[in-house]
Design a protein around this motif. Structure first.
Motif, mmCIF file in Angstrom:
data_model
loop_
_atom_site.group_PDB
_atom_site.id
_atom_site.type_symbol
_atom_site.label_atom_id
_atom_site.label_comp_id
_atom_site.label_asym_id
_atom_site.label_seq_id
_atom_site.Cartn_x
_atom_site.Cartn_y
_atom_site.Cartn_z
ATOM 1 N N LYS A 49 1.288 -0.787 -0.196
ATOM 2 C CA LYS A 49 -0.140 0.010 0.110
ATOM 3 C C LYS A 49 0.691 1.318 -0.258
ATOM 4 O O LYS A 49 0.644 1.956 -0.740
ATOM 5 C CB LYS A 49 -0.982 -0.053 1.366
ATOM 6 N N LEU A 50 1.849 1.149 1.071
ATOM 7 C CA LEU A 50 2.798 2.353 1.124
ATOM 8 C C LEU A 50 3.937 2.494 -0.986
ATOM 9 O O LEU A 50 3.543 3.269 -0.657
ATOM 10 C CB LEU A 50 3.565 2.022 2.299
ATOM 11 N N THR A 51 3.889 1.753 -0.936
ATOM 12 C CA THR A 51 4.615 1.762 -2.331
ATOM 13 C C THR A 51 3.335 2.598 -3.512
ATOM 14 O O THR A 51 3.975 3.397 -4.506
ATOM 15 C CB THR A 51 5.001 -0.297 -2.944
ATOM 16 N N ALA A 52 2.073 1.926 -2.796
ATOM 17 C CA ALA A 52 1.026 2.557 -4.419
ATOM 18 C C ALA A 52 1.481 4.218 -4.091
ATOM 19 O O ALA A 52 1.747 4.594 -4.952
ATOM 20 C CB ALA A 52 -0.130 2.251 -3.720
ATOM 21 N N LYS A 53 1.256 4.074 -2.603
ATOM 22 C CA LYS A 53 1.496 5.691 -2.292
ATOM 23 C C LYS A 53 2.786 6.588 -3.256
ATOM 24 O O LYS A 53 2.713 7.731 -3.564
ATOM 25 C CB LYS A 53 1.472 6.353 -1.277
ATOM 26 N N LEU A 54 4.311 5.408 -3.102
ATOM 27 C CA LEU A 54 5.017 5.681 -3.251
ATOM 28 C C LEU A 54 4.906 6.055 -4.886
ATOM 29 O O LEU A 54 5.376 7.025 -5.843
ATOM 30 C CB LEU A 54 5.899 5.245 -2.737
ATOM 31 N N LYS A 55 4.383 5.548 -5.997
ATOM 32 C CA LYS A 55 4.526 5.637 -7.415
ATOM 33 C C LYS A 55 3.855 6.581 -7.822
ATOM 34 O O LYS A 55 4.134 7.332 -8.791
ATOM 35 C CB LYS A 55 3.778 3.351 -7.647
ATOM 36 N N PHE B 178 -4.101 -3.678 -5.231
ATOM 37 C CA PHE B 178 -5.168 -2.550 -6.664
ATOM 38 C C PHE B 178 -5.155 -1.466 -5.297
ATOM 39 O O PHE B 178 -6.625 -1.452 -4.775
ATOM 40 C CB PHE B 178 -5.461 -3.072 -7.275
ATOM 41 N N GLU B 179 -4.790 0.326 -6.651
ATOM 42 C CA GLU B 179 -5.315 1.181 -5.816
ATOM 43 C C GLU B 179 -6.994 1.161 -6.529
ATOM 44 O O GLU B 179 -6.293 1.078 -7.676
ATOM 45 C CB GLU B 179 -4.542 2.760 -5.983
ATOM 46 N N LYS B 180 -7.368 2.100 -6.035
ATOM 47 C CA LYS B 180 -8.733 2.590 -6.363
ATOM 48 C C LYS B 180 -8.284 2.729 -7.751
ATOM 49 O O LYS B 180 -7.363 4.180 -8.319
ATOM 50 C CB LYS B 180 -9.161 3.536 -6.017
ATOM 51 N N ASN B 181 -8.727 2.737 -9.030
ATOM 52 C CA ASN B 181 -8.867 2.655 -10.656
ATOM 53 C C ASN B 181 -7.602 2.430 -11.361
ATOM 54 O O ASN B 181 -7.534 2.708 -12.425
ATOM 55 C CB ASN B 181 -8.751 4.112 -10.344
ATOM 56 N N ALA C 124 -9.584 -1.988 -10.639
ATOM 57 C CA ALA C 124 -9.966 -1.493 -9.467
ATOM 58 C C ALA C 124 -11.142 -0.965 -9.569
ATOM 59 O O ALA C 124 -10.706 0.444 -9.270
ATOM 60 C CB ALA C 124 -9.397 -1.683 -7.671
ATOM 61 N N THR C 125 -12.488 -0.662 -8.511
ATOM 62 C CA THR C 125 -13.241 0.230 -8.606
ATOM 63 C C THR C 125 -13.248 0.583 -6.838
ATOM 64 O O THR C 125 -13.753 1.655 -7.284
ATOM 65 C CB THR C 125 -14.945 -0.302 -8.493
ATOM 66 N N GLU C 126 -12.386 -0.033 -5.946
ATOM 67 C CA GLU C 126 -12.282 0.403 -4.775
ATOM 68 C C GLU C 126 -11.079 -0.135 -4.289
ATOM 69 O O GLU C 126 -10.714 -1.173 -4.870
ATOM 70 C CB GLU C 126 -12.944 0.368 -3.798
ATOM 71 N N GLU C 127 -10.337 0.185 -3.439
ATOM 72 C CA GLU C 127 -8.789 -0.088 -3.536
ATOM 73 C C GLU C 127 -8.867 -2.220 -3.080
ATOM 74 O O GLU C 127 -9.913 -2.140 -2.077
ATOM 75 C CB GLU C 127 -7.539 0.055 -1.906
ATOM 76 N N SER C 128 -8.627 -2.262 -3.359
ATOM 77 C CA SER C 128 -8.557 -4.420 -3.799
ATOM 78 C C SER C 128 -7.564 -5.065 -3.283
ATOM 79 O O SER C 128 -6.145 -4.651 -3.543
ATOM 80 C CB SER C 128 -9.011 -4.817 -4.730
ATOM 81 N N ILE C 129 -7.400 -6.080 -2.259
ATOM 82 C CA ILE C 129 -6.152 -6.899 -2.204
ATOM 83 C C ILE C 129 -6.645 -8.308 -3.110
ATOM 84 O O ILE C 129 -7.633 -8.593 -2.857
ATOM 85 C CB ILE C 129 -6.276 -7.337 -0.766
#
Lengths: 215, 633
Positions: A194-200, B39-42, B99-104
């Motif tokens: 999750k932190l990496t996604a923010k860093l990206k 996955f981040e949202k979108n 991803a329509t919202e943040e997902s694992i």
């Protein structure tokens, strides 16, 4: 004793470990991160001992469940006060190995990976102390602390220390197997993704150096 | 080596199909190979035309939208699988996954699924079927692997489920000694009102005398009444243990050409007599079958008796549902029983009024009862039409009285009075043919929301009792009015689209957000009515009379528009699933089954319901285009 001679005296497994660092990886997608956590008899890295180590590896920003390591270590020192946190008894039903064996396996598993841990300094110190007891040099790996990484992604550098619990709540990570080495390693791994996604978001072409440099 | 994380993944996967049908060992192998992604949202999991990934995916947390170009075609949440079809076909991706919202998301290596498919029939069937029916979960465990198939394939032996139940028999058989005279035996039989007597000694059965023996051997003068019973008894008797099933009893009776079996402790003639099983007992066991119930209805003299019979029908319904008998068959039977009860109530009421009806009339079932889709006991919906006479006021007062009596009787039976007064005893719904015709004409030529709503209830009328011609006249008038005012169909079409289909169960977005049923899913309004409304509209647009049942309407539409038969077939299947689901739920919760608490549904039930939403979306799209509704809305 010269460095050369010292190196020559090192056991085979440590030499193999060192050799792994000869390989130079440029591409972030090929960087292997090993997220790890240790459960210990206490918080004093001089007198306390590692009870268990749990890891899970990340490659190409996917947690690879098959690339993991989990061990429980036989104890000479035993601190009954921490039993209620980690639940590991001196003589439990889990099969345990010696500290030497566990370090050997751990190094064989991490190789040249970038190590990731929450409040990493403590876990690294615990491992280094164990290495010292075996007359071996310290870990050579690069280390990322998810606690620091969190502050970095938020552009803050206050002194507040966020626990893994707090960050799991902030980042909406379902907690289970908390306070087992593997369980905490897995939670840390999710937090790391999750932190990496923010860093990206900040670095269009993310490189390994971005994890270490401030801003 | 212990693998805590893999075990936790296993715990998650085992709750969802097809993983639920795998052994723990198989599942552990899979769990150990999972790759976990965030996955981040979108953000995109895979793109249309993209080369295959080496795994397919299961949503752990969050939500993944599946898109064709820009259109959302499916929403996957916790436990849903996606990206599998491309893996099986070894082809590029045909849809986007975003991803329509943040997902694992768990990635499961493609190589593992082949092993599973080769070794696990159930999982294999799930995969195959999910492609064939274009739904992600074509079966649920409860329906034994054939969610849709149960509706089309009649399972053998289920219609005669009573055959294997153990037969209940008379536990206090009437007996006499071998030396008893025939006359005394006959007196014992008479005073006990039985048709047979067992001749026993020391509790062991020796023989039997039945009414038939008295007729054939005594009345003919062959034997005298003073002779001992042993002279005419049939001996030895046929004996069985008390575990005898109905089928065994029937076979034994046929084989030995007898009408009574002795039940003994160990099933032989050498042990103690415990009972007697007669042909009549068998008939009683079979009594809980539709034709017997209908005969009983015809003989019933009070509404209370009818209620008792309707309760038996409820057991019948429950058994049918448990036995996975096709829902069309079940609804035909239950509707036939309901019709018979209504007819009987009308006959009993006419007798009570002690006055012949002033003119002919027809009793109509309306709404879901008119469509023969009412399986549970709910509110009554009915109307009455009578032939025009010189004095309609007199006629009306008679028929209102009659209707009141019928409505009350139906209420006693268990069909509660309709709170909205959609009943024949309401002066508004007890009209002469000409009044009905002009009312229909007004509804059609001056439609507004209320009138359209009435159309959706009253146009689904079904003849129950009386003069058939009146119904025909009513139907003709509807089609004539529509002919002259075709825009009515567009209004009806607009109404049919008022309940957009739920795309999926997702968080709380399709559950009811207020009132008593907050946080419950309204299966009737959200899923069944859209299909019912669409069928009515389309069948009216084809000017087809007398096809009121939703499934039959879609069948008729398949004939009329073979080019759309795939869609209509999928509507039929979806409707069957929904009707069965609602009935099952209603029986279980002892309610109308309409409101369903989503959080209490199992994942497989959720998926089962979800699979029926797609046809709703498709049929509404067809209506939108055909009746040019995009401009109207």
């Amino acid at each position: 004793m010269s460095w050369f001679n010292k190196h020559k005296d090192l056991p085979e497994f440590y030499k193999t470990y060192l050799n792994a660092f000869e390989e130079d990886i440029q591409n972030i997608e090929s960087v292997r991160f090993v997220v790890f956590d240790t459960e210990t008899t206490g918080l004093n890295f001089k007198s306390d001992r590692i009870l268990s180590i749990g890891t899970v590896a990340i490659l190409n920003f996917q947690i690879d469940i098959s690339d993991n390591f989990e061990c429980f270590i036989k104890q000479e020192t035993f601190n009954p006060e921490t039993v209620e946190i980690h639940g590991i008894l001196k003589e439990g039903s889990l099969s345990k190995i010696s500290e030497e064996e566990s370090i050997k396996l751990f190094l064989g598993h991490i190789k040249n990976a970038v190590l990731v841990a929450h409040h990493a300094a403590f876990d690294i110190a615990m491992i280094n102390e164990a290495l010292k007891r075996l007359d071996l040099p310290k870990l050579k790996n690069q280390v990322i602390d998810t606690g620091k990484l969190h502050k970095k992604t938020k552009y803050i550098n206050d002194s507040k220390s966020y626990s893994l619990d707090e960050l799991c709540r902030i980042f909406n990570i379902t907690m289970h197997d908390r306070h087992t080495a593997s369980g905490d390693a897995y939670l840390t791994a999710i937090l790391f993704l999750k932190l990496t996604a923010k860093l990206k978001l900040k670095h269009k072409r993310l490189r390994l150096k971005h994890f270490f440099s401030w801003f | 080596m212990k693998n805590t994380i893999a075990e936790r993944i296993l715990d998650f996967l085992k709750g969802f199909p097809p993983f639920e049908s795998l052994s723990r060992d198989q599942l552990l192998i899979i769990s150990k190979q999972v790759k976990v992604s965030y996955f981040e949202k979108n953000s995109t999991v895979f793109k249309q035309q993209e080369a295959l990934h080496d795994c397919f995916y299961v949503v752990k947390d969050g939500a993944i939208g599946i898109y064709r170009d820009q259109t959302l075609v499916d929403q996957c949440d916790e436990g849903d699988i996606f990206g599998l079809r491309a893996i099986i076909r070894k082809d590029q991706y045909l849809l986007h996954a975003i991803a329509t919202e943040e997902s694992i998301v768990y990635g499961i290596p493609a190589t593992l699924i082949e092993d599973v498919l080769n070794t696990n029939i159930k999982a294999n069937r799930f995969i195959i079927a999910s492609f064939a029916t274009n739904t992600r979960n074509p079966y649920s465990d409860e329906d034994k692997g054939t969610l849709f198939a149960t509706e089309t394939i009649l399972q053998p032996n289920t219609s005669s489920f009573t055959e294997v139940q153990s037969a209940s028999f008379s536990k206090n058989p009437i007996t006499c000694k071998p030396k008893t005279t025939i006359q005394d035996a006959a007196l014992i039989m008479s005073s006990n009102k039985v048709g047979s007597i067992i001749i026993a000694e020391n509790h062991k059965p020796l023989g039997i005398i039945t009414d038939k023996d008295l007729r054939n051997k005594i009345a003919t003068g062959t034997h005298l009444i003073a002779e001992p019973v042993s002279a005419i008894m049939s001996s030895p008797v046929i004996t069985f243990p008390d575990s005898i099933t109905v089928a065994e009893a029937q076979i034994a009776m046929l084989k030995h050409e007898i009408s009574h079996l002795c039940i003994t402790k160990d099933g032989t003639i050498h042990s103690d007599l415990v009972g007697i099983l007669s042909e009549h007992d068998i008939i009683v066991i079979h009594g809980n079958n539709p034709s017997v119930l209908i005969k009983e209805i015809k003989r019933a003299l009070t509404a209370e008796q009818l209620r008792h019979i309707r309760e038996k029908a409820q057991y019948l319904l429950q058994n049918y549902i448990e036995q996975s008998i096709p829902i069309t068959f079940i609804s035909n039977i239950i509707s036939a029983i309901n019709d018979a009860i209504t007819k009987r109530c009308i006959r009993l009421s006419t007798k009570e009024l002690e006055l012949e009806p002033p003119t002919t009339f027809t009793w109509l079932a309306i709404g879901s009862q008119g469509r023969k889709e009412q399986l549970l006991l709910t509110d009554q919906d009915n109307a009455l039409v009578y032939e025009d006479t010189t004095d309609n006021t007199d006629a009306k007062s008679y028929f209102l009285k009659l209707s009141e009596a019928v409505n009350q009787k139906l209420n006693t039976v268990g069909f509660e009075l309709c709170p909205a007064k959609m009943m024949a005893s309401n002066p508004k719904w007890c009209l002469s043919v000409s009044e009905w015709k002009s009312q229909f004409r007004t509804w059609i030529t001056h439609p507004n929301t209320d009138k359209i709503m009435l159309c959706t209830i009253f146009f689904d009328y079904d003849y129950v009792y009386g003069n058939h011609n009146l119904v025909n006249e009513m139907s003709d008038s509807i089609f004539n009015a529509i002919d002259s005012y075709e825009i009515f169909l567009n209004f009806l079409g607009k109404n049919a689209l008022t309940n957009p289909p739920p795309l999926s169960f997702f968080r709380n977005f399709l559950v009811e957000d207020s009132g008593d049923h907050k946080d419950q899913f309204d299966i009737k309004a959200r899923a069944m009515m859209p299909l019912v409304d669409a069928a009515r509209l389309l069948i009216l647009s084809h000017k087809i009379k007398d096809v009121n049942n939703t499934i039959n309407r879609y069948k008729k539409l398949c004939e009329l528009e073979p080019q759309n038969s795939d869609l209509y077939e999928s509507c039929i299947q979806a409707f069957r699933v929904l009707l069965r689901f609602r009935t099952q739920h209603g029986l279980k919760s002892n309610t109308s089954g309409r409101y369903i608490a989503i959080d209490r549904l199992s994942k497989s039930d959720r998926l089962k319901l979800k699979s029926s939403f797609k046809p709703i979306k498709d049929i509404q799209e067809l209506i939108r285009i055909r009746f040019k509704l995009s401009q109207m809305m």
